[in-house]
Design a protein around this motif. Sequence first.
Motif, PDB file in Angstrom:
ATOM      1  N   LYS A 220      -3.692  11.728  -5.136  1.00 45.96           N
ATOM      2  CA  LYS A 220      -2.348  11.314  -5.517  1.00 45.96           C
ATOM      3  C   LYS A 220      -1.903  10.065  -4.758  1.00 45.96           C
ATOM      4  O   LYS A 220      -1.107   9.268  -5.279  1.00 45.96           O
ATOM      5  CB  LYS A 220      -1.346  12.450  -5.294  1.00 45.96           C
ATOM      6  CG  LYS A 220      -1.460  13.553  -6.366  1.00 45.96           C
ATOM      7  CD  LYS A 220      -0.415  14.621  -6.192  1.00 45.96           C
ATOM      8  CE  LYS A 220       0.957  14.132  -6.527  1.00 45.96           C
ATOM      9  NZ  LYS A 220       1.113  13.730  -7.942  1.00 45.96           N
ATOM     10  N   TYR A 221      -2.405   9.877  -3.547  1.00 45.38           N
ATOM     11  CA  TYR A 221      -1.993   8.688  -2.804  1.00 45.38           C
ATOM     12  C   TYR A 221      -2.860   7.474  -3.089  1.00 45.38           C
ATOM     13  O   TYR A 221      -2.701   6.437  -2.469  1.00 45.38           O
ATOM     14  CB  TYR A 221      -1.915   8.995  -1.308  1.00 45.38           C
ATOM     15  CG  TYR A 221      -0.621   9.697  -0.970  1.00 45.38           C
ATOM     16  CD1 TYR A 221       0.594   9.010  -1.016  1.00 45.38           C
ATOM     17  CD2 TYR A 221      -0.604  11.048  -0.656  1.00 45.38           C
ATOM     18  CE1 TYR A 221       1.786   9.643  -0.744  1.00 45.38           C
ATOM     19  CE2 TYR A 221       0.591  11.694  -0.376  1.00 45.38           C
ATOM     20  CZ  TYR A 221       1.782  10.991  -0.418  1.00 45.38           C
ATOM     21  OH  TYR A 221       2.972  11.635  -0.149  1.00 45.38           O
ATOM     22  N   ASN A 225       3.222   6.531  -4.551  1.00 47.89           N
ATOM     23  CA  ASN A 225       3.858   7.846  -4.567  1.00 47.89           C
ATOM     24  C   ASN A 225       4.879   7.938  -3.447  1.00 47.89           C
ATOM     25  O   ASN A 225       4.534   7.850  -2.271  1.00 47.89           O
ATOM     26  CB  ASN A 225       2.803   8.956  -4.397  1.00 47.89           C
ATOM     27  CG  ASN A 225       3.362  10.321  -4.777  1.00 47.89           C
ATOM     28  OD1 ASN A 225       4.498  10.637  -4.464  1.00 47.89           O
ATOM     29  ND2 ASN A 225       2.551  11.122  -5.450  1.00 47.89           N
ATOM     30  N   THR A 227       7.249  10.557  -3.820  1.00 44.65           N
ATOM     31  CA  THR A 227       7.828  11.878  -4.083  1.00 44.65           C
ATOM     32  C   THR A 227       7.495  12.790  -2.910  1.00 44.65           C
ATOM     33  O   THR A 227       6.327  13.021  -2.606  1.00 44.65           O
ATOM     34  CB  THR A 227       7.248  12.491  -5.373  1.00 44.65           C
ATOM     35  OG1 THR A 227       7.345  11.541  -6.433  1.00 44.65           O
ATOM     36  CG2 THR A 227       8.002  13.749  -5.753  1.00 44.65           C
ATOM     37  N   ASN A 439       2.227   1.812 -12.265  1.00 45.72           N
ATOM     38  CA  ASN A 439       3.638   2.064 -11.934  1.00 45.72           C
ATOM     39  C   ASN A 439       4.536   1.524 -13.048  1.00 45.72           C
ATOM     40  O   ASN A 439       4.574   0.321 -13.292  1.00 45.72           O
ATOM     41  CB  ASN A 439       3.939   1.397 -10.600  1.00 45.72           C
ATOM     42  CG  ASN A 439       5.374   1.552 -10.128  1.00 45.72           C
ATOM     43  OD1 ASN A 439       5.802   0.855  -9.224  1.00 45.72           O
ATOM     44  ND2 ASN A 439       6.122   2.462 -10.705  1.00 45.72           N
ATOM     45  N   SER A 475       2.919  10.341 -10.514  1.00 47.62           N
ATOM     46  CA  SER A 475       3.967  10.388  -9.485  1.00 47.62           C
ATOM     47  C   SER A 475       5.328  10.283 -10.153  1.00 47.62           C
ATOM     48  O   SER A 475       5.572   9.364 -10.941  1.00 47.62           O
ATOM     49  CB  SER A 475       3.813   9.228  -8.501  1.00 47.62           C
ATOM     50  OG  SER A 475       2.514   9.152  -7.985  1.00 47.62           O
ATOM     51  N   ALA A 478       7.420   6.528  -7.791  1.00 48.81           N
ATOM     52  CA  ALA A 478       6.343   5.681  -7.290  1.00 48.81           C
ATOM     53  C   ALA A 478       6.791   4.825  -6.120  1.00 48.81           C
ATOM     54  O   ALA A 478       6.058   4.660  -5.151  1.00 48.81           O
ATOM     55  CB  ALA A 478       5.821   4.792  -8.416  1.00 48.81           C
ATOM     56  N   GLU A 493       5.791  18.696  -8.849  1.00 46.48           N
ATOM     57  CA  GLU A 493       4.726  17.694  -8.762  1.00 46.48           C
ATOM     58  C   GLU A 493       3.619  18.121  -7.800  1.00 46.48           C
ATOM     59  O   GLU A 493       2.437  17.966  -8.095  1.00 46.48           O
ATOM     60  CB  GLU A 493       5.285  16.336  -8.325  1.00 46.48           C
ATOM     61  CG  GLU A 493       4.179  15.311  -8.095  1.00 46.48           C
ATOM     62  CD  GLU A 493       4.683  13.896  -7.850  1.00 46.48           C
ATOM     63  OE1 GLU A 493       3.960  13.117  -7.205  1.00 46.48           O
ATOM     64  OE2 GLU A 493       5.792  13.564  -8.313  1.00 46.48           O
TER      65      GLU A 493
END
Length: 977
Positions: A220-221, A225, A227, A439, A475, A478, A493
């Motif tokens: 995810k990173y 991100n 969040t 994004n 995400s 973002a 999420e």
Amino acid sequence: MMMSTQISIFTAAVAQILKPQGIITEYSKRYAYGTDASFYQLTPQLVLIVSNLSQLIQIVKLANSYQVAITFRAAGTSLSGQAVTDSVLIMLSDDWVEFQIHEQGHKITLQPGIIGAKANEILKPFGRKIGPDPASINSCKIGGIAANNSSGMCCGVLQNSYHTVADMTIIFADGTELNTACEQSCGSFLSTHQSLIEQLLELSASLNNNTELKQKVIQKYRLKNTTGYGINALIDFSDPIEMIKHLMIGSEGTLGFIADISLHTVEDNPFKSTGFFIFSSTKLACQLIEQLADLDVNALELLDKGALMSVAEHDIMPKAIAEFPVDSVALLIEIQESSLQLLNDKVLSVTQKIQSFDHALLAQIAFDSDALRNQALWNIRKGTFPAVGAMRDPGTTVIIEDVAFPLASLATGIVELHKLFQQYGYQEAIIFGHALAGNLHFVFTQAFDTAEKIQRYDAFMVAVANLVAVQLSGSLKAEHGTGRNMAPFVELEWGADAYQIMKALKEVFDPLNILNPGVIINDDDKAHIRDLKIMPVTHDIIDKCIECGFCESVCPSQGFTYTPRQRISVRRRIEHLKHTISESEASPAAKDSLAVLKDQYHQLQHDYQFLGIDSCAATGLCEMQCPVGINTGDFIKALRKEDHQRSAVKKQLANVSAKHLSTVTKIASLGLSAVSKGKALVGESSVTKGFQFLNKYSAGFVPLYFSSWPKGEGKLKTGFYPSSNPRLRQNSQDNKVIYFPACAGRVFAPPSGGVANSLSQVVVSVLNKAGFDVVIPFESPSLCCGMAFSSKGDEKNATEKLSQTHGVFIDYSENGKYPIITDASACALSLKQGEHGLKIYESAEFVSDFILPHLQVSSKKDHVLLHVTCSSKRGNIEQQLVNIANHCAHKVEIPADISCCGFAGDKGFYQPELNQHALRHLKKQRPDDCIVGYSNNRSCEIGLTRHSEIPYQSILYLLDEVSKPLPNLISEVKNTV
């Protein structure tokens, strides 16, 4: 809102730390600070302005002791509701702007109050910049950039604050200070906070031992991100200090306060090339994006068909956008490199990739390095958000959401978002974004004035959250931060395991939940639809305002009274209260709450006169920063017009002044000279006290005296002043100018300090040297550009005086044959209004463009101080003013963070506090070797003289002093004025 007992006790304790001006309890100011760039509104019970680290540490300790919730705010440009509170809001004074450059600009330490663009200005001489490049960089501050892990168009993932942070100083919830760059500080913290360190390491071990979750975090990173918390810090680092440092990035003030931050900088490549390409298919365009991601493209912005339609009127845009397929998208691509050869090589590689998708290419503007053309291309991208804001229905707000998809899912994400727009009735929504990072920003308009509209928004956001976070593993935020907006969806999420780690982190760092509660971690699944901002229809000029705060950094009254955003926000509140009270009075219920609303209404109405109207400089600089082009000064002048029309005395005085302007200016000039003589006889103190008395008992009609009041100017000498320069007189009819000396130069003599000639004499001297014949109209003493009247709301006399002046100009210029110049930037801005067929120039503008080539500078000054007036910026003549200064001096110093002097015509005489506040940083920036300052507006120069403690005068005095005709011209021209 009544202040709670706990906060009252806390306030009393804080009063032992801060001066009274740093403690804001008045409702009118507290409400004004309750607005950030989001669509949430909370009124703090207390606002504190903190000047230094010692004060902040003490206040945090008190908050911890009394268990009072505190929220830190930088510039308030945040979009997700993370900078508002109904408890205590902590703002930084403008003292938090220290910086230190390390390693030849490869690293920089910044205090949180520095604006992002200012940091880049500091680094520019080193060819470096900070990594984050948010769209709000001209307004947002370093503290907010780090606390939100802001990124931007070119930043991507690898150049954000998380990846470029070197060190920071942190203040934790218990008031402990940790300087991660100091070995002793780190050692002390590890010793005194063993429990925190142990819990942190346990959470790290828990995450690292959960193979599935660890892989999810890593995956995810790879996307942008913001969040939730940056729990990748628990994987990326084993050292607890490094974990803490990186957890603070993006924590939105919920884990601690970032008192300073050291960032590794990135190269600011000097060679750039930009191109614009429109494709018929979203799917194919996204396939190209995946391929371009491997070529190290610096920026790649995507615009969908709706976004293209919103900016279709831009001159540079390809035609027939409306006829393109609904699925078409544009890619704006920029390539940067350290050398021209490297740039050309990369442009070739990227072009070849694009050509392989030639079958889907509808239109293109090829790569080029032309800076002006490329700025026009970027203006297309930057114009999309304002376009939606400007076209929205009154009473609605603009919402900009911020998601990221894996590149492989980008096309699917775009298509599915469009389906949701249609399903929930957001037909006006557009999509644009930073495509290389997957994004996307989508913008739509929303009103929150009925339960049905709020429910629609709620259902839409739930659907978006499921699409982005669940279906496509993206995400939800973002780069805009979690805030209140996305806090209810963090667990959706991340899943339960990751969310529990995030909740545990909050507990570890802030066990009493005093740091920005409700932000990032919030158990209320409806937090995103509470405390919504109401946007009532208020006035045509300001109804399009989205309260982003971009205007605030250039406002001279920021920190003194209201900013443009606050003027609008409070005015909306007044309007909303008026309607609410009217409706409530029809119903006998809720009498107590009605009384509170009435108190708020009357308080705001009363205070707005000074905080909103009287203290506004009405410079219009806010319009230049505003994404939807609002000039709050025009709105304030509209309110002043209403006041002017209600006052018979004001109208009579204005009519007399307009009708007998020549006499009024003469009396003013004589009065100034009389005051100067009186000061010599009775002393400055007596004169000051006398004017204070007169000001008070004349209800403000008589101005306040201060020491830098100039003497009165002598009688203006009108007529014809020919040049004796033979070189240009061969065709003399092409070298005649009409010169109109502005009111201020006719009334105020130049500052004391050896200057003998009047401004009009100097202007004529400069023009004559260059071979121009000069005509000063006989009617000049009775003429005016009208600004002196319009700024007070007197549109009638303003229009009549401007029309009268234009009429005289038409006669003297023979219907526009000859140019007309005036010697004040503010007057030039006013004189250029309207369709009149005249060629009107501000004197510095004309001199830079037409005079300098005909003069020789005999000896440059070493170092000069220059003030660029707000009217020069608005009139787009800033560069001409700077050009003259550079022509006359080896080094030109333009003091930072002074966008407007705040003198505002004659306001500096009646409300000198505004001028003093606007120029509070001037004296300390004055170089020791600068003994004279220069500008191009006489009234501004009076205030600048006062607060710099050196005389300021027109830039033409400098040019006249150091210049002479070119060698083949007559070496000396007699001044005939």
